[in-house]
Design a protein around this motif. Structure first.
Motif, PDB file in Angstrom:
ATOM      1  N   ILE A  39      -4.042  11.497  -1.416  1.00 48.81           N
ATOM      2  CA  ILE A  39      -3.539  10.158  -1.089  1.00 48.81           C
ATOM      3  C   ILE A  39      -4.290   9.590   0.106  1.00 48.81           C
ATOM      4  N   TRP A  40      -4.817   8.396  -0.065  1.00 50.99           N
ATOM      5  CA  TRP A  40      -5.537   7.721   1.024  1.00 50.99           C
ATOM      6  C   TRP A  40      -4.628   6.687   1.646  1.00 50.99           C
ATOM      7  N   ILE A  41      -4.550   6.688   2.950  1.00 50.27           N
ATOM      8  CA  ILE A  41      -3.795   5.641   3.653  1.00 50.27           C
ATOM      9  C   ILE A  41      -4.758   4.872   4.548  1.00 50.27           C
ATOM     10  N   THR A  42      -4.753   3.542   4.411  1.00 51.39           N
ATOM     11  CA  THR A  42      -5.546   2.679   5.303  1.00 51.39           C
ATOM     12  C   THR A  42      -4.646   1.507   5.674  1.00 51.39           C
ATOM     13  N   PRO A  43      -5.014   0.724   6.674  1.00 55.37           N
ATOM     14  CA  PRO A  43      -4.194  -0.467   6.941  1.00 55.37           C
ATOM     15  C   PRO A  43      -4.167  -1.326   5.669  1.00 55.37           C
ATOM     16  N   ASP A  44      -2.996  -1.880   5.304  1.00 56.28           N
ATOM     17  CA  ASP A  44      -2.921  -2.769   4.136  1.00 56.28           C
ATOM     18  C   ASP A  44      -3.903  -3.915   4.316  1.00 56.28           C
ATOM     19  N   GLU A  45      -4.368  -4.449   3.197  1.00 58.85           N
ATOM     20  CA  GLU A  45      -5.392  -5.485   3.293  1.00 58.85           C
ATOM     21  C   GLU A  45      -4.951  -6.628   4.206  1.00 58.85           C
ATOM     22  N   GLY A  46      -5.790  -6.983   5.123  1.00 61.24           N
ATOM     23  CA  GLY A  46      -5.485  -8.074   6.035  1.00 61.24           C
ATOM     24  C   GLY A  46      -4.553  -7.689   7.179  1.00 61.24           C
ATOM     25  N   ALA A  47      -4.006  -6.446   7.143  1.00 64.15           N
ATOM     26  CA  ALA A  47      -3.065  -6.042   8.195  1.00 64.15           C
ATOM     27  C   ALA A  47      -3.818  -5.372   9.339  1.00 64.15           C
ATOM     28  N   ALA A  48      -3.272  -5.529  10.543  1.00 65.45           N
ATOM     29  CA  ALA A  48      -3.944  -4.965  11.711  1.00 65.45           C
ATOM     30  C   ALA A  48      -3.563  -3.513  11.937  1.00 65.45           C
ATOM     31  N   SER A  49      -2.469  -3.074  11.312  1.00 61.39           N
ATOM     32  CA  SER A  49      -2.006  -1.720  11.632  1.00 61.39           C
ATOM     33  C   SER A  49      -1.534  -0.955  10.393  1.00 61.39           C
ATOM     34  N   ILE A  50      -1.395   0.356  10.572  1.00 59.12           N
ATOM     35  CA  ILE A  50      -0.785   1.208   9.561  1.00 59.12           C
ATOM     36  C   ILE A  50       0.679   1.340   9.939  1.00 59.12           C
ATOM     37  N   LYS A  51       1.551   0.914   9.047  1.00 60.27           N
ATOM     38  CA  LYS A  51       2.968   0.789   9.411  1.00 60.27           C
ATOM     39  C   LYS A  51       3.758   2.039   9.062  1.00 60.27           C
ATOM     40  N   LYS A  52       4.913   2.116   9.698  1.00 62.62           N
ATOM     41  CA  LYS A  52       5.814   3.241   9.507  1.00 62.62           C
ATOM     42  C   LYS A  52       6.140   3.445   8.020  1.00 62.62           C
ATOM     43  N   GLU A  53       6.290   2.318   7.293  1.00 64.98           N
ATOM     44  CA  GLU A  53       6.642   2.397   5.869  1.00 64.98           C
ATOM     45  C   GLU A  53       5.567   3.141   5.077  1.00 64.98           C
ATOM     46  N   GLN A  54       4.313   2.958   5.492  1.00 65.51           N
ATOM     47  CA  GLN A  54       3.226   3.636   4.779  1.00 65.51           C
ATOM     48  C   GLN A  54       3.312   5.153   4.974  1.00 65.51           C
ATOM     49  N   ILE A  55       3.686   5.550   6.178  1.00 64.33           N
ATOM     50  CA  ILE A  55       3.829   6.978   6.450  1.00 64.33           C
ATOM     51  C   ILE A  55       5.080   7.514   5.729  1.00 64.33           C
ATOM     52  N   ALA A  56       6.131   6.682   5.682  1.00 66.52           N
ATOM     53  CA  ALA A  56       7.351   7.092   4.974  1.00 66.52           C
ATOM     54  C   ALA A  56       7.033   7.333   3.497  1.00 66.52           C
ATOM     55  N   TYR A  57       6.232   6.453   2.934  1.00 70.90           N
ATOM     56  CA  TYR A  57       5.812   6.608   1.535  1.00 70.90           C
ATOM     57  C   TYR A  57       5.078   7.935   1.355  1.00 70.90           C
ATOM     58  N   LEU A  58       4.220   8.221   2.290  1.00 72.08           N
ATOM     59  CA  LEU A  58       3.440   9.456   2.254  1.00 72.08           C
ATOM     60  C   LEU A  58       4.373  10.673   2.265  1.00 72.08           C
ATOM     61  N   MET A  59       5.373  10.615   3.146  1.00 76.39           N
ATOM     62  CA  MET A  59       6.267  11.757   3.274  1.00 76.39           C
ATOM     63  C   MET A  59       7.090  11.952   2.012  1.00 76.39           C
ATOM     64  N   LYS A  60       7.462  10.846   1.402  1.00 76.66           N
ATOM     65  CA  LYS A  60       8.219  10.922   0.146  1.00 76.66           C
ATOM     66  C   LYS A  60       7.345  11.599  -0.924  1.00 76.66           C
ATOM     67  N   GLU A  61       6.118  11.174  -0.993  1.00 78.55           N
ATOM     68  CA  GLU A  61       5.186  11.763  -1.958  1.00 78.55           C
ATOM     69  C   GLU A  61       5.059  13.268  -1.748  1.00 78.55           C
ATOM     70  N   PHE A  62       5.057  13.648  -0.498  1.00 75.20           N
ATOM     71  CA  PHE A  62       4.795  15.049  -0.194  1.00 75.20           C
ATOM     72  C   PHE A  62       6.055  15.911  -0.274  1.00 75.20           C
ATOM     73  N   LEU A  68       4.589  10.529  11.561  1.00 74.24           N
ATOM     74  CA  LEU A  68       3.549  11.452  11.115  1.00 74.24           C
ATOM     75  C   LEU A  68       3.629  12.767  11.884  1.00 74.24           C
ATOM     76  N   LEU A  69       3.949  12.630  13.157  1.00 74.09           N
ATOM     77  CA  LEU A  69       4.007  13.796  14.027  1.00 74.09           C
ATOM     78  C   LEU A  69       4.995  14.838  13.493  1.00 74.09           C
ATOM     79  N   LYS A  70       6.174  14.350  13.107  1.00 77.58           N
ATOM     80  CA  LYS A  70       7.190  15.262  12.560  1.00 77.58           C
ATOM     81  C   LYS A  70       6.618  15.980  11.346  1.00 77.58           C
ATOM     82  N   PHE A  71       5.912  15.209  10.581  1.00 72.97           N
ATOM     83  CA  PHE A  71       5.355  15.732   9.341  1.00 72.97           C
ATOM     84  C   PHE A  71       4.297  16.806   9.614  1.00 72.97           C
ATOM     85  N   ILE A  72       3.466  16.547  10.622  1.00 78.38           N
ATOM     86  CA  ILE A  72       2.403  17.519  10.934  1.00 78.38           C
ATOM     87  C   ILE A  72       3.003  18.777  11.575  1.00 78.38           C
TER      88      ILE A  72
END
Ligand SMILES: [Zn+2]
Length: 332
Positions: free
Chosen positions: A80-103, A131-135
């Motif tokens: 799974i690749w995570i990058t800032p959403d198109e046009g967004a300045a940051s990687i948001k908590k929701e993106q990491i939450a999605y990642l954790m759900k996947e994992f 992410l920290l909790k996850f790592i």
């Protein structure tokens, strides 16, 4: 990129990762950090492909099997690749939450899951904390690869829980090799590498039509200087200056001109392997006969003077005017 190519460019990184993969001792999280264009993203891709390739060889992943291709195109369910959403300045908590759900689920197709976070410094603080909790409590078989050009913008707690892999800037030769692999014109790659010392910037330059034109105009200029200095000034006004219409472009023009004289000096010193105008060796040799090494060095110092004037915002045409008069005088 395969492992051989990686170790030519990033010896330490290649050694650490290859060794860990072979012995099945990968850490749970790596932080791939270093300047733009040093191969961090390609390394993350290489690691993922090596872990999933269906016909792995000593060289590395085959790049052709279903898994290699799906990973390269971002369509593998366990990578799974995570990058800032198109046009967004940051990687948001929701993106990491999605990642954790996947994992939270077992991997879809194998015992492994890999996630790659590009521009990791763009995580919001909340995202970093999630992410920290996850790592800290990794699921078995998971691997995190964080990629960043700005390690100091990451939380210390993140950095300290990752194994940091530092990517060193590429040598000019490595930049050339990568540009050539990308199919950039042979006569431009060496110049672009010598000018930028950077793959990404070099690539932009090679792709600009202007750059090829700049090279050919500089070659015409040195021919004119060699043959008849009278025709040089009109050439500067009518042809050269309109193409180098701002100081930034003019600076590139002067650098190319400097490379020409540096090549002449390399010939004088019998260091032909250092020549950047590789396809112009005949022309260089001809000019070398009428320009001693002292004259060549003087020409280079005139060009460096011109470069300094440009940096001090003197008008580009005036700089060029003065420079070609001095260079013309030097030829006599
Ligand atoms: Zn494969």
């Amino acid at each position: 990129m395969n492992w051989q190519e990686l170790s030519e460019q990033q010896q330490t990184v290649a050694k650490v990762l290859r060794h860990a993969i072979k012995r099945n001792e990968l850490a749970h999280a790596y932080l791939l950090e270093g300047l733009k264009g040093t191969g961090k993203r390609q390394t993350a891709l290489l690691v993922a492909q090596t872990l999933f390739c269906e016909s792995l060889s000593d060289q590395g992943p085959c790049m052709e099997c279903r898994n290699c291709r799906r990973i390269a195109s971002g369509n593998h369910p366990d990578v799974i690749w995570i990058t800032p959403d198109e046009g967004a300045a940051s990687i948001k908590k929701e993106q990491i939450a999605y990642l954790m759900k996947e994992f939270a689920f077992r991997s879809v197709e194998s015992g492994r899951k890999v996630f790659i976070i590009e521009q990791a410094e763009k995580m919001t603080t909340q995202a970093e904390n999630s992410l920290l909790k996850f790592i800290e409590e990794p699921h078995p078989g998971t691997l995190a690869l964080l990629v960043t050009e700005h390690i100091h913008q990451l939380l210390d707690t993140i950095i300290s829980r990752c194994q940091v892999l530092s990517f060193i800037p590429l040598s000019d030769r490595a930049v050339e090799r990568r540009l050539a692999q990308d199919g950039q014109p042979k006569q431009l790659v060496k110049l672009a590498a010598a000018l930028t010392h950077d793959y990404e910037e070099g690539l932009l330059l090679c792709k600009e039509e202007w750059f090829a034109e700049a090279r050919s105009q500089v070659l015409q200029l040195v021919q004119r200087l060699h043959k008849s200095s009278e025709s040089v000034l009109p050439y500067i006004y009518e042809k050269f200056s309109p193409n180098f219409d701002n100081n930034q472009k003019m600076a590139v023009g002067l650098d190319l001109l400097l490379f020409w004289y540096r090549d002449l000096l390399s010939l004088h010193l019998n260091r032909q392997e250092e020549i950047v105008f590789e396809d112009q060796v005949d022309g260089l040799k001809e000019q070398m006969l009428s320009l001693s090494s002292d004259q060549t060095i003087r020409a280079m110092s005139f060009i460096l003077d011109g470069r300094r004037q440009l940096d001090a915002h003197v008008n580009g045409v005036s700089v060029m005017e003065r420079l070609v008069i001095r260079l013309g005088g030097n030829h006599k």
